[in-house]
Design a protein around this motif. Structure first.
Motif, PDB file in Angstrom:
ATOM      1  N   PHE A  17       0.872  -1.240   0.068  1.00 54.93           N
ATOM      2  CA  PHE A  17      -0.033   0.032  -0.034  1.00 54.93           C
ATOM      3  C   PHE A  17       0.786   1.260   0.046  1.00 54.93           C
ATOM      4  N   ASP A  18       0.735   2.028  -1.057  1.00 49.88           N
ATOM      5  CA  ASP A  18       1.574   3.214  -1.357  1.00 49.88           C
ATOM      6  C   ASP A  18       0.795   4.412  -1.429  1.00 49.88           C
ATOM      7  N   LEU A  19       1.072   5.200  -0.418  1.00 47.49           N
ATOM      8  CA  LEU A  19      -0.089   6.560  -0.490  1.00 47.49           C
ATOM      9  C   LEU A  19       1.105   7.667  -0.453  1.00 47.49           C
ATOM     10  N   SER A  20       2.416   7.630  -0.578  1.00 52.63           N
ATOM     11  CA  SER A  20       3.466   8.669  -0.594  1.00 52.63           C
ATOM     12  C   SER A  20       3.030   9.695  -1.447  1.00 52.63           C
ATOM     13  N   TRP A  21       3.526  11.240  -1.100  1.00 47.54           N
ATOM     14  CA  TRP A  21       3.411  12.203  -1.634  1.00 47.54           C
ATOM     15  C   TRP A  21       2.073  12.644  -1.779  1.00 47.54           C
ATOM     16  N   ASN A  22       1.298  12.241  -1.239  1.00 53.34           N
ATOM     17  CA  ASN A  22      -0.440  12.849  -1.208  1.00 53.34           C
ATOM     18  C   ASN A  22      -0.202  13.561   0.237  1.00 53.34           C
ATOM     19  N   LYS A  23      -0.216  14.863   0.400  1.00 53.35           N
ATOM     20  CA  LYS A  23      -0.377  15.521   1.551  1.00 53.35           C
ATOM     21  C   LYS A  23      -1.683  15.504   2.265  1.00 53.35           C
ATOM     22  N   CYS A  24      -2.542  15.026   1.814  1.00 52.64           N
ATOM     23  CA  CYS A  24      -3.921  15.190   2.266  1.00 52.64           C
ATOM     24  C   CYS A  24      -3.984  13.964   3.405  1.00 52.64           C
ATOM     25  N   VAL A  25      -3.011  13.092   3.365  1.00 52.58           N
ATOM     26  CA  VAL A  25      -3.077  12.156   4.405  1.00 52.58           C
ATOM     27  C   VAL A  25      -2.533  12.681   5.869  1.00 52.58           C
ATOM     28  N   GLY A  26      -1.894  13.724   6.119  1.00 53.41           N
ATOM     29  CA  GLY A  26      -1.397  14.320   6.977  1.00 53.41           C
ATOM     30  C   GLY A  26      -2.617  14.784   7.913  1.00 53.41           C
ATOM     31  N   SER A  80       9.526   8.609   5.681  1.00 51.59           N
ATOM     32  CA  SER A  80      10.304   9.593   5.493  1.00 51.59           C
ATOM     33  C   SER A  80       9.684  10.744   4.775  1.00 51.59           C
ATOM     34  N   TYR A  81      10.467  11.955   4.963  1.00 55.55           N
ATOM     35  CA  TYR A  81      10.290  13.210   4.603  1.00 55.55           C
ATOM     36  C   TYR A  81       8.672  13.736   5.211  1.00 55.55           C
ATOM     37  N   ASN A  82       8.652  13.391   6.511  1.00 54.69           N
ATOM     38  CA  ASN A  82       7.505  13.973   7.325  1.00 54.69           C
ATOM     39  C   ASN A  82       8.290  14.652   8.470  1.00 54.69           C
ATOM     40  N   ASP A  83       8.656  15.732   8.157  1.00 57.16           N
ATOM     41  CA  ASP A  83       9.551  16.811   9.075  1.00 57.16           C
ATOM     42  C   ASP A  83       8.542  17.433  10.110  1.00 57.16           C
ATOM     43  N   SER A  84       7.204  17.198  10.186  1.00 58.64           N
ATOM     44  CA  SER A  84       6.446  17.931  11.175  1.00 58.64           C
ATOM     45  C   SER A  84       6.222  17.172  12.365  1.00 58.64           C
ATOM     46  N   ILE A  85       6.612  16.012  12.409  1.00 59.56           N
ATOM     47  CA  ILE A  85       6.706  15.298  13.592  1.00 59.56           C
ATOM     48  C   ILE A  85       7.492  15.572  14.844  1.00 59.56           C
ATOM     49  N   VAL A 141       1.661  14.376  10.902  1.00 58.70           N
ATOM     50  CA  VAL A 141       1.892  14.957  12.177  1.00 58.70           C
ATOM     51  C   VAL A 141       2.002  14.195  13.190  1.00 58.70           C
ATOM     52  N   THR A 142       2.334  14.756  14.547  1.00 58.15           N
ATOM     53  CA  THR A 142       2.709  13.838  15.718  1.00 58.15           C
ATOM     54  C   THR A 142       1.335  12.895  16.115  1.00 58.15           C
TER      55      THR A 142
END
Length: 501
Positions: free
Chosen positions: A348-357, A409-414, A384-385
Motif C-alpha cells: 500500500f503506497d500513499l506517498s506524496w499525497n499531502k492530504c494524508v497528514g 520519510s520526509y515527514n518533518d512536522s513530527i 503530524v505527531t
C-alpha cells in the motif's frame, strides 16, 4: 539487476565484455528451460516522479560461472570462429538471453543467421542492445515462417517505427507467444496500428509491456480494439506514456473483457478526469486484478473519488500504488473506506499525497484488519505527531504483524515526542526488515532522546537490516551509543545517516 542498473551497464560502466561463447555456455546450462529458471519479465524504470519501490520484481541474470575448461574453450572459439558458428557450438536450445551484451553492429548482422540454428528457441531476450534498432527484420527473419517462441523481450533496443511495423507483421506467425516486452522504445508508437493489428492474432499472450513507447491517445483506441482477442492476458503495462492522457475517455470498453488480468500499470500516463470517469466503469470489473498502479497521475487527484470507492469490488487486490496523485480529502476518504474491503492487500503506497497528514485516523480500521500487509509507504504525506501516535497504537495492539517495510520519510512536522512514542512501539513489528524516517533534503535536525528508544527496539528486531535516517544529526553522546550498539549486537544493520555524519 534492475533495468536502471542494466541501463547504466550499457553506458559502459561495467566489467569488460564477456565473450559470447561464455555467455551461451552459462545460459545453456542454467536457462535451458522456462521451468528450471523461473524467469520473470523485467520491471520497468520510472522517470521523474517519486517512485514506489514495490513495483513488480525484475528478472535476475544468472550469475553462475562456467567451468574453467569451458572458459578456455570459449576464449579460443571467440578468437577463431565467426559469431554464427560460435552460437551453433553451444547447447543453447530453448532460451537465449543476450540482454545487455553490448552487441555491435557486426554481431547484430551475424545474429540473423545464428538464430536459424536454434529451431526450438522459446525465449529470446535482446534487451538493452541499441544496435538492434533498425536491424530487427534481419535478426528475426527466421520467425517469418512461424516459430515456437514464447517470450520476446526487446527493451531499450532503439527500435524504429519500421521495426515496430515489422513486429506487427510478425506477430500472427508467433502463435505460441506469451510474453512481449517492447518497453523504452519511444519511436514505435508511430507504428502501433500495425502492432495492434498483429496482437489480434496472439490469443495466447499473457504479458504485454509497452512502458515508455511514445503511445498517444489514438494508441489507446487501437489497443482497446485488440483487447477482445487477448483473453489470456494477465499483465498489461502502459506506464510512462505521457501523451496517452485523454485516450481512455471513449476507448476503454474492451479493457473490461480482460477477465484474467492480474496486473494493470498506468503510472505516469497523465490521466485526465475523463479518463478516470471511464476507468471507473471498467476497473471494478477486472475481478482477477491483483496489482494496480495509478501513481504519478496528478490530474486525477480531485476526480478519482468514485474510482477509488469502487476498488472494494476487487477483493483479490494485493498491491495498490497511488503515490503522487494529488489526492484531496474527499478522495482519500473514499479510498480509506474502500480499503477495508481489501483483505488481501500486501503493498500500500500513499506517498506524496499531502492530504494524508492529520487524516491517518481515516485508515484506522484498514490498518487494524490488513493482516497481510507487508509494505506501507507514507513518505512525504505531511504526517503530524497525532498520526504517528495513532500508528504506534495500532502497532502496539499487535496489528501490522507481517509488516516488512515501513516508509515514514520526509515527514518533518513530527515532533520528538511523536518519534519517541513511535520508537517505543516499533519493537512489536517482528517481521520488519526496513524502516525509513529520513528528513527531506532541505531539512536537518538533531536526534532527540527517542534515538535511544529506537536502538532498544532494533535490538529486539531480529530481521531488520536497513534504517534510513538521512539528515538526522547524532550528537557525540548518541554517536557513542550507536557505536556501542554495533559492538554489543554484532549484527549487519545499516543506519543510513547520509552526508551529515
Amino acid at each position: 539487476m534492475s533495468q536502471t542498473q542494466k541501463k547504466n551497464s550499457s553506458d559502459g560502466e561495467t566489467k569488460p565484455r564477456t565473450s559470447f561463447v561464455n555467455k551461451f555456455l552459462r545460459g545453456s546450462k542454467f536457462m535451458s528451460s522456462k521451468a528450471e529458471n523461473g524467469k520473470e519479465s523485467n520491471d520497468l524504470e520510472t522517470t521523474d516522479f517519486q517512485p514506489s519501490n514495490d513495483t513488480q520484481k525484475t528478472a535476475a541474470l544468472d550469475t553462475a560461472q562456467p567451468l574453467a575448461s569451458e572458459v578456455e574453450l570459449g576464449s579460443r572459439m571467440e578468437k577463431n570462429e565467426p559469431f554464427p558458428r560460435k552460437l551453433g557450438t553451444t547447447a543453447v536450445d530453448r532460451c537465449l538471453d543476450l540482454n545487455n551484451c553490448r552487441l555491435t553492429a557486426a554481431d547484430v548482422r551475424e545474429a540473423g543467421e545464428a538464430l536459424e540454428m536454434i529451431p526450438d528457441l522459446e525465449e529470446l531476450n535482446l534487451s538493452w542492445n541499441s544496435e538492434v534498432g533498425g536491424n530487427l527484420p534481419l535478426i528475426l527473419r527466421k520467425f517469418q515462417e512461424g516459430s515456437k517462441i514464447q517470450t520476446l523481450e526487446l527493451v531499450d533496443c532503439g527500435l524504429t517505427s519500421e521495426d515496430g511495423a515489422f513486429v506487427g507483421q510478425l506477430l500472427p506467425m508467433m502463435q505460441n507467444l506469451e510474453v512481449l516486452d517492447l518497453s523504452i522504445n519511444r519511436n514505435i508508437g508511430a507504428s502501433l496500428n500495425s502492432i495492434a493489428q498483429g496482437l489480434k492474432s496472439t490469443s495466447n499472450l499473457k504479458v504485454l509491456k509497452l512502458h515508455s513507447c511514445g503511445l498517444s491517445q489514438e494508441s489507446v483506441r487501437l489497443l482497446d480494439a485488440a483487447f477482445r482477442y487477448l483473453c489470456e492476458l494477465k499483465k498489461l503495462d502502459l506506464s510512462c506514456n505521457r501523451e496517452l492522457g485523454g485516450g481512455f475517455e471513449d476507448s476503454s470498453a474492451q479493457l473490461a473483457t480482460l477477465e484474467c488480468l492480474e496486473v494493470l500499470d498506468l503510472h505516469q500516463c497523465s490521466l485526465t478526469a475523463d479518463d478516470v470517469a471511464s476507468l471507473t466503469q471498467v476497473v471494478p470489473l477486472l475481478s482477477s486484478l491483483q496489482e494496480l498502479d495509478l501513481s504519478a497521475n496528478k490530474r486525477m487527484g480531485s476526480s478519482s473519488e468514485h474510482l477509488l470507492s469502487r476498488l472494494r469490488f476487487l477483493p483479490t487486490l494485493k498491491s495498490l500504488l497511488i503515490n503522487s496523485c494529488a489526492l484531496e480529502t474527499e478522495t482519500f476518504t473514499a479510498l480509506a473506506e474502500a480499503s477495508t474491503y481489501l483483505p488481501a492487500l500486501e503493498i500500500f503506497d500513499l506517498s506524496w499525497n499531502k492530504c494524508v497528514g492529520g487524516n491517518l485516523k481515516l485508515l484506522l480500521e484498514t490498518l487494524k484488519f490488513l493482516a497481510s500487509l507487508r509494505v506501507l509507504r507514507l513518505s512525504s504525506c505531511a504526517l503530524v505527531t497525532e498520526d504517528v501516535a495513532l500508528l504506534a497504537s495500532v502497532i502496539h495492539t499487535g496489528h501490522l504483524a507481517k509488516l516488512q517495510t515501513l516508509d515514514l520519510s520526509y515527514n518533518d512536522s513530527i515532533c520528538d515526542a511523536g518519534w519517541a512514542v513511535f520508537c517505543q512501539n516499533v519493537r512489536f513489528l517482528k517481521e520488519l526488515t526496513e524502516l525509513d524516517i529520513s528528513l527531506r533534503p532541505s531539512a536537518s535536525r538533531d536526534c532527540g532522546q527517542w534515538f535511544r528508544h529506537l536502538l532498544c527496539a532494533v535490538a529486539k528486531l531480529s530481521k531488520i537490516t536497513e534504517i534510513g535516517m538521512k539528515r538526522w544529526i547524532l550528537p557525540t553522546a548518541q554517536e557513542e551509543e550507536l557505536e556501542h550498539f554495533h559492538q554489543d549486537h554484532r549484527r549487519s544493520i545499516h543506519f543510513d545517516l547520509g552526508e551529515f555524519q
